[in-house]
Design a protein around this motif. Structure first.
Motif, PDB file in Angstrom:
ATOM      1  N   UNK A 218       1.141   3.408 -23.085  1.00  0.00           N
ATOM      2  CA  UNK A 218       1.228   1.961 -22.907  1.00  0.00           C
ATOM      3  C   UNK A 218       2.675   1.475 -22.929  1.00  0.00           C
ATOM      4  N   UNK A 219       3.467   2.020 -23.854  1.00  0.00           N
ATOM      5  CA  UNK A 219       4.880   1.642 -23.927  1.00  0.00           C
ATOM      6  C   UNK A 219       5.605   2.016 -22.636  1.00  0.00           C
ATOM      7  N   UNK A 220       5.358   3.229 -22.165  1.00  0.00           N
ATOM      8  CA  UNK A 220       6.002   3.693 -20.941  1.00  0.00           C
ATOM      9  C   UNK A 220       5.630   2.816 -19.754  1.00  0.00           C
ATOM     10  N   UNK A 221       4.344   2.488 -19.618  1.00  0.00           N
ATOM     11  CA  UNK A 221       3.894   1.663 -18.498  1.00  0.00           C
ATOM     12  C   UNK A 221       4.539   0.279 -18.540  1.00  0.00           C
ATOM     13  N   UNK A 222       4.640  -0.304 -19.715  1.00  0.00           N
ATOM     14  CA  UNK A 222       5.273  -1.614 -19.851  1.00  0.00           C
ATOM     15  C   UNK A 222       6.752  -1.552 -19.501  1.00  0.00           C
TER      16      UNK A 222
END
Length: 235
Positions: A218-222
């Motif tokens: 999720x962090x990477x996608x954001x």
């Protein structure tokens, strides 16, 4: 923002398929109304070509591809934004911009290698030059300005990854660390540390759920979404 040209390259679409996909992207708001036959007619391709293109891209057929094209991106106002700070987003974007046409190495071990492979594929989809393999010859100090290193480690203390982080620091190479503990060894050595703050040795010894891998994704996608908007939408 999905770059259609990158999709064409990734899935090795032929001229007819590429023409159809470009047409669909340009007219995606009205695709449900005009139907596959009209798309084929307007793009000068056969309906069979469109169906084959859809399946080549991993969809069950034309309708699923249309749904994907029309689906809105996740809103930037969701609670997921709590996973990264404004400062982290800004520095991540700066690094992605600087290394846009350079080399990105994504390193991990164990279960984290699955995340590394996913990041690698995603970077390449958007035109970055990424690899998920440990080509250590690139860490010899002669290419430090051309390489961005990304390390993924739940504990942040895996010996091999710590050694690579130390090499990166020694040669002044930029390093992004996705770790479960910000105060870990890898976290301390990184240019930018993105922590899930979920690491605990206890999770390795019991049935306690491990939130590290899902949170990192999720962090990477954001972060990548913010960087891509800056890269593609900048005047």
């Amino acid at each position: 923002m999905m770059n259609i040209e990158n999709l064409i390259e990734k899935y090795q679409l032929n001229d007819s398929e590429a023409r159809a996909l470009r047409f669909m992207d340009q007219h995606k708001e009205g695709l449900k109304k005009i139907g596959i036959r009209e798309v084929a007619k307007q793009a000068f391709v056969s309906t069979a070509s469109i169906v084959n293109m859809s399946k080549k891209m991993g969809f069950s057929g034309y309708s699923e591809l249309v749904f994907s094209l029309q689906s809105p991106s996740v809103s930037a106002n969701t609670d997921l934004t709590d996973l990264v700070t404004v400062e982290e987003q800004q520095l991540f974007t700066q690094l992605m911009t600087h290394y846009r046409d350079k080399r990105i190495m994504v390193l991990a071990s164990g279960f984290s290698q699955n995340i590394a492979n996913y990041m690698n594929e995603t970077f390449n989809l958007y035109g970055f030059r990424a690899t998920a393999n440990s080509h250590l010859e690139f860490l010899r100090g002669t290419n430090e300005e051309d390489i961005l290193l990304i390390i993924i480690s739940n504990s942040g203390d895996t010996q091999r990854l710590v050694e690579l982080a130390e090499i990166a620091q020694k040669h002044q190479m930029a390093l992004i660390a996705f770790v479960g503990d910000k105060k870990s060894k890898v976290g301390d050595l990184a240019t930018l540390t993105i922590s899930t703050n979920t690491y605990s040795p206890k999770t390795l010894q019991s049935f306690t759920p491990n939130f590290f891998f899902g949170t990192v994704l999720n962090q990477f996608e954001l972060l990548l979404n913010g960087a891509l908007k800056n890269l593609y939408d900048a005047p």
